[in-house]
Scaffold this motif. Structure first.
Motif, short mmCIF file in Angstrom:
data_model
loop_
_atom_site.label_atom_id
_atom_site.label_comp_id
_atom_site.label_asym_id
_atom_site.label_seq_id
_atom_site.Cartn_x
_atom_site.Cartn_y
_atom_site.Cartn_z
N UNK A 551 149.48 17.99 -78.49
CA UNK A 551 150.64 18.55 -77.79
C UNK A 551 150.65 18.04 -76.36
N UNK A 552 151.60 18.52 -75.57
CA UNK A 552 151.81 18.02 -74.21
C UNK A 552 151.37 19.06 -73.20
N UNK A 685 158.36 11.31 -64.96
CA UNK A 685 156.97 11.53 -65.35
C UNK A 685 156.35 10.25 -65.90
N UNK A 686 155.04 10.14 -65.68
CA UNK A 686 154.21 9.22 -66.45
C UNK A 686 153.41 10.05 -67.44
N UNK A 687 152.81 9.42 -68.41
CA UNK A 687 152.02 10.17 -69.39
C UNK A 687 150.85 9.33 -69.89
N UNK A 688 149.87 10.00 -70.47
CA UNK A 688 148.69 9.32 -70.97
C UNK A 688 147.95 10.16 -71.98
N UNK A 726 144.00 15.49 -63.71
CA UNK A 726 144.44 16.88 -63.67
C UNK A 726 145.28 17.14 -62.44
N UNK A 727 144.89 16.54 -61.30
CA UNK A 727 145.66 16.73 -60.06
C UNK A 727 147.05 16.12 -60.19
N UNK A 728 147.16 15.00 -60.87
CA UNK A 728 148.47 14.38 -61.07
C UNK A 728 149.39 15.28 -61.90
N UNK A 729 148.81 15.95 -62.88
CA UNK A 729 149.61 16.89 -63.67
C UNK A 729 150.02 18.08 -62.81
N UNK A 730 149.10 18.56 -61.99
CA UNK A 730 149.42 19.68 -61.11
C UNK A 730 150.52 19.33 -60.12
N UNK A 731 150.53 18.08 -59.66
CA UNK A 731 151.52 17.64 -58.68
C UNK A 731 152.89 17.42 -59.29
N UNK A 734 152.80 13.76 -63.82
CA UNK A 734 152.13 13.21 -64.99
C UNK A 734 152.11 14.24 -66.11
N UNK A 735 152.14 13.77 -67.36
CA UNK A 735 152.03 14.62 -68.54
C UNK A 735 150.84 14.13 -69.36
N UNK A 736 149.98 15.08 -69.77
CA UNK A 736 148.76 14.74 -70.51
C UNK A 736 148.96 15.10 -71.98
N UNK A 737 148.57 14.18 -72.86
CA UNK A 737 148.68 14.39 -74.31
C UNK A 737 147.27 14.45 -74.89
#
Length: 873
Positions: A551-552, A685-688, A726-731, A734-737
């Motif tokens: 999930x995202x 967003x970027x994602x990874x 994690x900081x990039x997602x907080x900012x 970024x989206x983490x998969x």
């Protein structure tokens, strides 16, 4: 009540007194019942009755020092049982033995029977029976005794036999394995028969075995095999069956070897040819051909009568001891009932027989002996002293007198699993699946979902385990398993994060775990790992322990700007329709006012609503609940205005209520909930996702367009728990998969550290990834472990442990993106800024218009000055 108790006491005394005489007052009486046809079949002469009586009396006179036995001999046709006897000794065929046993049990007699071969023995606690067996014909009786004792409780039996055995022997064996026994709990067994012709040429022999075992249907015929063969056929039969995958922990092989004693074969050497996980047992002829060995009818008569004499002496002495301590009346009440005395005598006879048979000169037919040996193979490959070879342990023996005497199970692994053996397993720290923690003394403690499963497995399969700890590099640490080592704990502190990591497992498995599992150095890997099809060539997987979904993890939606909050209650379409309605209503009011008939008597000219501009301005003022300076005079126009006022009331009430709601509940930005949302907002967003993960493999092999786009623009992360990511997602960039469980862990960790949650978890799950434990490719225990795991799934144990270790919802998730509740929100400048913007715009527009008016006025004045007007006085 006292009278009733007294009557019961008297009745019991009378009944006990009349039931049977005490051994103190009279000798025990024994009826010897002989079936003469049975003795003739055995070659005995017709006057054998006298010899039997003399033999019994001679033994009694020799061994019975206290009391006596009155012996009476009867033929079967002239005998009628009664309660006057104490003991019944029958010498008869199997059929008549059981008829007499039922009558003796009914009359409360001690039944001792000498019967023919192939006859089920009397129950141990209710009688004693010994079959008369000629050497070489003992196999049917052996199997009967094993079945009666419960040692051979197969429901389906596949019998493979050497054709050199006599057909009569094989038919009797089949009968002994299938007849209904007196014990109703022991069911009849279905059997399948396969003949193998013995051949000294081993190649030809193996070919015959292969043809016999080919196309074997386990589902119909079962998994239990009995091979009645020569010793030379054991190894070829096992090896051929092994090559056809018919020898494994789920099957049982029992070899009946009749030529061992004659050929002096070393059975231990045969057991050492067995490999890991095979269930094999041997019943082999251990008979010693010694002329001094005594057996036959009279030998057993002497043995049984001697044991009976000792048992009656014990009963006599116990009654005498009781009689010396109580009165006559109390003695009649307290002494044993007839049924209790029968049980006592039989128990003492068995004790005396066991004591006699344990001596060197005891046990009739002791030379006719079969030994039972069980192979111990489970877990041997992990014991360096055994080098993977099978062991042979004695499980028991059989002889005509005592029958089967088992000291262990015929198939110990079926009943006791690994028999408490300590097996090595390897693991590594990967919470919440495997958690490695150390006490203050440096003693490792292993927890987590994987060890919940392993603890249950160890109970069911009866093994203990020694943990080999693999670090997150290529090294392996063994010292932590045996003793508290604070130095080891310190050395591993860099590699073990006791707080855990929020990342899937496919890409972080230490190399040593895979290597030791593949090389069969450990029982299995005590860790979960993604089921990769390409890795099944080198290792095996258990059935999935869990199925993880991806999930995202997106940034928590932010509160939108409240600068234009005053227009938020209505959509753009609503505002456009409202503006159009004002203009249309103004024009309608103008037309209605103009076209309406004017009263003839009214000489006063109506002003204020004479132009479209004035009417529109009036309608606009009414919308703002300000009204106007003039009202229409005509009823038709007034009806239009009144209806507009009613609509304005509803409109204003709706707007006011919605505005309060928007002030209370801030508007949030749209969160990323699906892959489609993420792709649409790729500019924001970027994602990874984890590098080398199951997800990456799936995306690389899919043909779906959106997944291909997702892969092409994705970043590959070495560790999804990296604080920079994690900081990039907080900012919010970024989206983490990753696994939902891993991302939930990151959310919990963030909530614990910061006191608030910065993430939003997508509600869409996509791509399921099965995870399981690893085991070596050639391990025979995979099916057994899978069966236990399936049971854990079906009983809900694994689901329970997952809920305990990884709750489906937690505090962070519940306070995430979808929760927009606000408590007692106070209106601040941020909420009111839009109103001040409108006010500022109004002032600016007014200033512009007044400037235009002054300019126009100045222009008009200048124009007037230039005009030359005639002067009129």
């Amino acid at each position: 009540m006292i009278t009733l108790l007294f009557l019961l006491f008297v009745v019991k005394i009378v009944y006990s007194y009349n039931d049977y005489p005490s051994l103190i007052t009279s000798n025990a009486t024994m009826a010897v019942v002989i079936e003469k046809s049975f003795l003739k079949d055995d070659g005995h002469h017709q006057n054998v009755s006298t010899k039997i009586a003399d033999t019994i009396n001679g033994v009694i006179n020799k061994w019975m020092k206290v009391g006596g036995i009155d012996v009476k001999v009867y033929s079967l046709s002239r005998f009628t049982l009664g309660r006057d006897f104490t003991i019944l000794l029958s010498i008869a065929s199997c059929q008549w033995t059981w008829v007499l046993f039922k009558q003796a049990k009914k009359d409360g007699l001690v039944h001792i029977a000498i019967t023919g071969s192939d006859c089920p023995r009397l129950p141990d606690q209710e009688g004693i029976s010994i079959p008369l067996i000629n050497p070489g014909q003992e196999l049917p009786q052996l199997f009967l005794d094993l079945r009666v004792s419960g040692a051979l409780s197969w429901n389906k039996i596949n019998i493979l036999y050497d054709t050199s055995f006599q057909r009569d022997t094989i038919s009797k064996v089949l009968k002994s394995l299938s007849i209904q026994l007196p014990n109703k709990k022991i069911k009849q067994a279905s059997r399948s028969l396969f003949a193998i012709k013995y051949d000294k040429d081993e190649i030809a022999l193996r070919k015959q075995i292969t043809e016999t075992l080919s196309d074997f249907e386990f589902e119909k015929l079962g998994y239990c095999f009995m091979a009645i063969v020569k010793v030379d056929m054991v190894i070829p039969l096992i090896e051929v069956a092994r090559s056809m995958k018919m020898v494994h922990p789920g099957n049982q092989w029992l070899f009946i070897l009749s030529d061992v004693s004659r050929r002096k074969t070393n059975i231990t050497a045969l057991a050492q040819r067995l490999i890991e996980g095979e269930n094999v047992a041997f019943i082999y002829n251990h008979t010693k051909f010694d002329p001094s060995c005594e057996s036959g009818l009279f030998c057993h008569l002497k043995e049984l009568t001697k044991a009976l004499s000792f048992a009656l002496e014990i009963s006599y002495k116990s009654e005498l001891d009781l009689f010396s301590r109580v009165t006559d009346e109390e003695f009649e009440v307290l002494r044993l009932t007839k049924e209790e005395r029968v049980q006592e005598i039989i128990e003492n006879i068995n004790k005396a027989l066991n004591a006699e048979r344990s001596t060197s000169d005891g046990n009739c037919g002791k030379c006719l002996t079969w030994s039972i040996g069980s192979a111990i193979t489970w877990g041997n490959s992990f014991d360096s002293t055994l080098a993977g070879r099978g062991q042979l342990i004695p499980s028991g023996s059989w002889s005509p007198g005592p029958g089967s005497n088992l000291s262990d199970s015929v198939f110990p692994h079926i009943d006791y699993g690994f028999r408490g053996k300590t097996l090595p397993i390897i693991t590594y720290h990967n919470p919440p699946w495997q958690i490695v923690q150390y006490s203050k003394n440096g003693v490792p403690n292993y927890e987590g979902l994987t060890f919940d499963i392993i603890d249950e497995l160890s109970k069911k399969l009866n093994f203990s385990y020694q943990v080999i700890l693999a670090t997150n590099n290529t090294g392996v640490s063994k010292a932590v398993d045996n003793a508290p080592r604070s130095l080891v704990s310190k050395r591993l502190s860099d590699n073990l994060s006791y707080e855990g990591s929020g990342m899937s497992v496919g890409q972080k498995l230490p190399e040593s775990v895979l290597e030791m599992t593949r090389n069969n150095k450990v029982f299995f890997a005590a860790c979960i790992y993604t089921v990769y099809e390409n890795k099944k060539k080198i290792i095996n997987y258990t059935i999935p322990i869990s199925v993880q979904t991806y999930t995202l993890l997106a940034p928590k939606p932010k509160i939108l700007s409240r600068a234009l909050l005053f227009i938020a209650p209505f959509t753009g379409e609503t505002w456009a329709v409202l503006s159009s309605t004002i203009i249309i209503m103004g024009l309608i009011l103008y037309l209605m006012n103009k076209l309406s008939p004017k009263p003839a008597i009214s000489a006063q000219k109506v002003v204020g609503l004479n132009t479209p501009y004035q009417c529109v301005w009036y309608v606009y003022g009414a919308l703002l609940q300000q009204g106007g300076m003039h009202l229409p005079q005509e009823d038709s126009s007034r009806l239009i205005v009144g209806t507009w006022w009613l609509g304005v009331m509803v409109l204003v009430a709706t707007y006011s209520g919605s505005l309060v709601a928007f002030l209370t509940f801030p508007r949030m930005d749209n969160t990323v909930t699906t892959i489609d949302d993420l792709l649409e907002r790729n500019a924001e967003f970027t994602w990874g996702f984890p590098n080398g993960s199951f997800l990456e493999d799936y995306l690389e092999n899919t043909e779906e367009s959106k997944y291909l786009e997702l892969l092409s623009k994705a970043e590959r992360h070495i560790s999804t728990s990296d604080m920079n990511i994690v900081s990039r997602v907080q900012d919010g960039t970024h989206v983490l998969i990753d696994w939902k469980s891993s991302l939930k862990y990151l959310m919990r960790k963030d909530l614990t550290e910061t006191g608030r949650c910065h993430f939003s978890l997508s509600s869409e799950d996509f791509i399921s990834e099965p995870i399981a434990m690893m085991i070596s490719k050639d391990s025979p225990y995979l099916t057994m472990i899978n069966r236990e795991l399936k049971r854990m799934h079906e009983t809900g144990l694994i689901d329970k442990w997952i809920l305990e270790r990884m709750p489906l919802k937690d505090e962070c998730w519940e306070s995430g993106a979808n929760n927009q509740e606000a408590d007692n929100h106070k209106v601040n400048m941020g909420d009111m800024q839009g109103i001040f913007f409108v006010l500022a715009i109004g002032f600016i527009m007014a200033a512009i218009l007044i400037s235009c008016e002054f300019g126009w006025h100045k222009k008009e004045e200048a124009h007037e000055r230039k005009l030359i007007r005639p002067f009129v006085t």
